[in-house]
Design a protein around this motif. Sequence first.
Motif, PDB file in Angstrom:
ATOM      1  N   ARG A  94       0.799  -1.259   0.090  1.00 51.15           N
ATOM      2  CA  ARG A  94       0.089   0.118  -0.050  1.00 51.15           C
ATOM      3  C   ARG A  94       0.845   1.245  -0.018  1.00 51.15           C
ATOM      4  O   ARG A  94       1.618   1.198   0.909  1.00 51.15           O
ATOM      5  N   ALA A  95       0.849   1.982  -1.135  1.00 59.55           N
ATOM      6  CA  ALA A  95       1.763   3.043  -1.328  1.00 59.55           C
ATOM      7  C   ALA A  95       1.018   4.360  -2.033  1.00 59.55           C
ATOM      8  O   ALA A  95       0.023   3.962  -2.401  1.00 59.55           O
ATOM      9  N   GLU A  96       1.825   5.438  -1.845  1.00 59.48           N
ATOM     10  CA  GLU A  96       1.208   6.595  -2.708  1.00 59.48           C
ATOM     11  C   GLU A  96       1.303   6.239  -4.185  1.00 59.48           C
ATOM     12  O   GLU A  96       0.360   6.529  -4.903  1.00 59.48           O
ATOM     13  N   GLU A 127       6.928   3.951  -5.191  1.00 62.61           N
ATOM     14  CA  GLU A 127       7.050   3.556  -3.793  1.00 62.61           C
ATOM     15  C   GLU A 127       6.886   2.060  -3.616  1.00 62.61           C
ATOM     16  O   GLU A 127       7.488   1.617  -3.007  1.00 62.61           O
ATOM     17  N   GLY A 128       5.791   1.707  -4.237  1.00 62.60           N
ATOM     18  CA  GLY A 128       5.496   0.185  -3.835  1.00 62.60           C
ATOM     19  C   GLY A 128       6.501  -0.628  -4.581  1.00 62.60           C
ATOM     20  O   GLY A 128       6.831  -1.649  -3.643  1.00 62.60           O
ATOM     21  N   LEU A 129       7.187  -0.336  -5.642  1.00 59.43           N
ATOM     22  CA  LEU A 129       8.257  -1.333  -6.115  1.00 59.43           C
ATOM     23  C   LEU A 129       9.710  -0.672  -5.348  1.00 59.43           C
ATOM     24  O   LEU A 129      10.248  -1.917  -5.060  1.00 59.43           O
ATOM     25  N   ASP A 130       9.893   0.255  -4.856  1.00 59.84           N
ATOM     26  CA  ASP A 130      11.116   0.401  -4.076  1.00 59.84           C
ATOM     27  C   ASP A 130      10.933  -0.512  -2.978  1.00 59.84           C
ATOM     28  O   ASP A 130      11.744  -1.152  -2.495  1.00 59.84           O
ATOM     29  N   SER A 131       9.754  -0.761  -2.099  1.00 60.98           N
ATOM     30  CA  SER A 131       9.525  -1.530  -0.857  1.00 60.98           C
ATOM     31  C   SER A 131       9.935  -2.800  -1.358  1.00 60.98           C
ATOM     32  O   SER A 131      10.325  -3.721  -0.587  1.00 60.98           O
TER      33      SER A 131
END
Length: 508
Positions: free
Chosen positions: A71-73, A77-81
């Motif tokens: 769950r990301a903006e 960001e989701g891929l970073d995580s």
Amino acid sequence: MTIWVLGDQLSRTHGPLADVDPETDRVLMIEATAFADRHPYHAQKLALVFAAMRHVRDELREEGITVDYQRAETFGEGLDSHFEHHPGDALTVVEPASYGAGERLEAMVDDRGGSLECVPDPTFLCSPEGFDEWLDSDGDAPTDVGDVRHEDFYRWMRRRTGYLMNGDEPVGEAWNFDDENRAFPRPEYDFPEPPAFEPDELTRETLAWVEDEFDAWGNLEPFEWPVTRTQALAARDDFIEQRLPEFGPYQDAIVGRSWAGNHALLSPALNLGLLHPTELIEPAITAYQDGHAPLPSVEGFVRQILGWREFVRQIYRRRMPAMAEANQLEATRDLPPLYWDGNTEMACLETVVDRVRRRGYSHHIERLMVLSNFGLLYGVDPAALNHWFHATYVDAYHWVTTPNVVGMGVFGSDALATKPYAASANYLDRMSDCCGDCRFDPDETTGEDACPFNALYWDFLERNADRLQSNHRMGLVYHHLENKADDERASIRERATAVRERVADGEL
Ligand SMILES: Cc1cc2nc3c(=O)[nH]c(=O)nc-3n(C[C@H](O)[C@H](O)[C@H](O)COP(=O)(O)OP(=O)(O)OC[C@H]3O[C@@H](n4cnc5c(N)ncnc54)[C@H](O)[C@@H]3O)c2cc1C
């Protein structure tokens, strides 16, 4: 393998999730929210997509499959995580339908040290290669996308799939039964109530989160859309049983007492991947073969899915990126406020905008002959109307709104229609029961009480005469325009200008 599942790629029967192996595969899903800051999306659209994703996540986990649910903006960001925990991961995704999205996702994954393979989308019946081969073939198929007509494509699809065919001939000895499908229901005709799916705990949680998280448009509740495959199949069965038999005759009618008519209401589930097109077409044909539904209704329904839905998908692919900006009539007006606030004295527009606000849905003719027709006659910028449809309908995605709105709805592009779907109040009076309660008179063209559609209609023809008059399909209407006396034409222009000003100011 890591399967990256996008929000509208939820098919468990076709594509990578059909063969997912708990021993070797992992699933990545990213619930990104920032896109909704750019436009006010319909609250039910947001709830539908996120609730459907969360249900698939939980089903997969129950089956023992590892799901990395971010769950990301943003996707970034989701891929970073994801890559923080799985450096260098190799992802597989179904080729996204939106133009250019595959390349954008590939670049994002690449930037994070991973790799992304896009695999063909199996949730359409016509592949890009099949369509291109048909287009480019030497037979009697057209050779350029601009010359392609839906009817040719549809007949090719019928022959190719064998649906509703007797050898090389159409069942019933006709390719369509449109003449039987333009009736208006009598006042005593009762439309069956469509099913309403009670939100379960997970959906309720999603509804509450949507309410808190987003500055959305439209009513969030009652929320009654199917959000799981089980519910979607139940919605499908209910349609085949209750509404398909009389789908055909009343499919074009705009009826005040029924928002759904006999429509399938299945596009939201279909476009999310919860149902495959064959799962609608084949039971409909069986209903005909069993004597449950007549051929005109079944053929009319099959044509929408096997023909129109597949056609717009391929035309979008072939005509993008130009189609999103296409504006062959050079219409530049801003979208009038009535599309958002529904404040208008025109009963048809008020009714349909209210339907969209309540459910994120209205049926095809309401989209085409009320909302788009008004935008066309008023002169709205096609891209602005496309944004509105994209944001406000629960079944809307760029691949499907763009051809339907820019191409079919406001004739911004010539890819879907040979002439604009422009109509005066005469059509609306015949195909709807809105005019009876409306303060405007559908038989008048000028004067304070005249239906605004009329002056806008004639003024539209006059303004666009250079572009449209030579179209042989418009010869008759231009003949009528020419027969109008100069002073009548001047009064029409005056009325149309006044209407446009008041609509732009939100005062009509
Ligand atoms: C201006 C405009 C905007 C539209 N925007 C969308 C949209 O955002 N999403 C969308 O799915 N459809 C869109 N359509 C097509 C059509 O109006 C909807 O698919 C249909 O109203 C969905 O409701 P239903 O499931 O009750 O359809 P039914 O009337 O019962 O039809 C059955 C199915 O046929 C398919 N279908 C029929 N016509 C089309 C078409 N022209 N394009 C694609 N699929 C079609 C749909 O999947 C639909 O579920 C739009 C049409 C117009 C004119």
